[in-house]
Design an enzyme around this catalytic site. Sequence first.
Site, PDB file in Angstrom:
ATOM      1  N   ASN A 112       0.560  -1.060   0.139  1.00 30.38           N
ATOM      2  CA  ASN A 112      -0.404   0.086  -0.082  1.00 30.38           C
ATOM      3  C   ASN A 112       1.021   1.355  -0.034  1.00 30.38           C
ATOM      4  OD1 ASN A 112      -2.001   1.848   0.452  1.00 30.38           O
ATOM      5  ND2 ASN A 112      -2.063   0.975   2.508  1.00 30.38           N
ATOM      6  N   TRP A 113       0.785   1.789  -1.354  1.00 30.49           N
ATOM      7  CA  TRP A 113       2.222   3.157  -1.519  1.00 30.49           C
ATOM      8  C   TRP A 113       1.181   4.025  -0.639  1.00 30.49           C
ATOM      9  CZ3 TRP A 113       4.048   3.301  -7.348  1.00 30.49           C
ATOM     10  CH2 TRP A 113       4.778   2.200  -7.596  1.00 30.49           C
ATOM     11  N   LYS A 114      -0.131   4.491  -0.329  1.00 28.74           N
ATOM     12  CA  LYS A 114      -0.036   5.552   0.497  1.00 28.74           C
ATOM     13  C   LYS A 114      -0.346   6.491  -0.652  1.00 28.74           C
ATOM     14  CE  LYS A 114      -0.454   3.554   5.059  1.00 28.74           C
ATOM     15  NZ  LYS A 114       0.024   4.002   6.260  1.00 28.74           N
ATOM     16  N   HIS A 171      -9.476   0.964   5.981  1.00 29.58           N
ATOM     17  CA  HIS A 171      -8.113   1.319   5.813  1.00 29.58           C
ATOM     18  C   HIS A 171      -8.171   1.865   7.597  1.00 29.58           C
ATOM     19  CE1 HIS A 171      -3.680   2.502   6.577  1.00 29.58           C
ATOM     20  NE2 HIS A 171      -3.666   1.083   5.788  1.00 29.58           N
ATOM     21  N   GLU A 216      -5.544  -4.600  10.986  1.00 29.92           N
ATOM     22  CA  GLU A 216      -3.888  -3.729  11.475  1.00 29.92           C
ATOM     23  C   GLU A 216      -3.964  -2.730  12.500  1.00 29.92           C
ATOM     24  OE1 GLU A 216      -4.261  -0.571   8.853  1.00 29.92           O
ATOM     25  OE2 GLU A 216      -6.319  -0.028   9.053  1.00 29.92           O
ATOM     26  N   GLY A 240       2.484   2.706  10.725  1.00 31.25           N
ATOM     27  CA  GLY A 240       2.773   4.090  10.397  1.00 31.25           C
ATOM     28  C   GLY A 240       3.978   4.095  11.975  1.00 31.25           C
ATOM     29  N   SER A 297       3.852  -1.800  10.804  1.00 29.37           N
ATOM     30  CA  SER A 297       5.304  -1.734  10.871  1.00 29.37           C
ATOM     31  C   SER A 297       5.728  -2.654   9.421  1.00 29.37           C
ATOM     32  CB  SER A 297       5.374  -0.995  11.762  1.00 29.37           C
ATOM     33  OG  SER A 297       5.614   0.460  11.769  1.00 29.37           O
ATOM     34  N   GLY A 346       2.884  -1.234   3.947  1.00 28.02           N
ATOM     35  CA  GLY A 346       2.695   0.533   3.648  1.00 28.02           C
ATOM     36  C   GLY A 346       4.516   1.245   3.592  1.00 28.02           C
ATOM     37  N   GLY A 347       5.068   1.143   4.441  1.00 28.85           N
ATOM     38  CA  GLY A 347       6.292   2.144   4.115  1.00 28.85           C
ATOM     39  C   GLY A 347       7.479   1.460   3.776  1.00 28.85           C
TER      40      GLY A 347
END
Length: 260
Positions: free
Chosen positions: A11-13, A103, A175, A181, A220, A241-242
């Site tokens: 998920n690049w957001k 989300h 999540e 994050g 994370s 995510g990141g």
Amino acid sequence: MALRRPMVAGNWKMNGTAQLAQELFTKFATKLQNDSAEVVLCPPSIFLESVRQQLDANKEALNGCLVRMGAQNLSQHDFGAYTGEVSGQMLKDSGCRYVIIGHSERRRMYGETSDIVAEKFAAAQKHGLTPILCVGESGPAREARRTFEVIAEELDVVIEKNGTMAFDNAIIAYEPLWAVGTGKSATPEQAQEVHAFIRKRLSEVSPYIGENIRILYGGSVTPSNAADLFAQPDVDGGLIGGASLNSTEFLSLCSIAMSA
């Protein structure tokens, strides 16, 4: 026991570039070895076409490796005067197979209630998309020992409005909000406890669904903790995510999932 294929969904957001898509596929073409895990890229909608072009251009080089495309959100409406929204049919036409629903950032920042999430879940399936339904508790809810209560409520609304068998074509992502994050991940034992609860909850209404649905962990996930997380019996991969924005880290996570 069901053989659930692991999944790693990135998920690049609101991040990334068309160049990132090219970089990822260059590495996929040389590093992904087999189809034992499914890889899903969920870029911002503006980059869906870039990812689709890379999928088409690298089809032979991927040699059967399962790399798919997904979106980060969709409208519960099919069409109309909804400025800035994207419908399920539009995403399907863009080449998406998956879409993230509910989300925590959408729930928290944009006021998406469980009822709206249930409507989006239905809209995704109506247009042939597989929803990746996100559920999870906040830090205060965990401290108050309300984790299972919160997750049950988020699941039950979707079940009530769509039926249990709708989960035959769905993915769930746990999540924990306190880990999204933040750099603070749930322990493998914490993740397994919640994943087992989700599976048991669905098994109570459909043993088949409970046994076969894939449940991802999101919060994370990094190459340093993924192996222990993915080794848990009810953890079927990760919603990343990141780390999905770093091609080396993301490829490492894909490799770990393929070995899980």
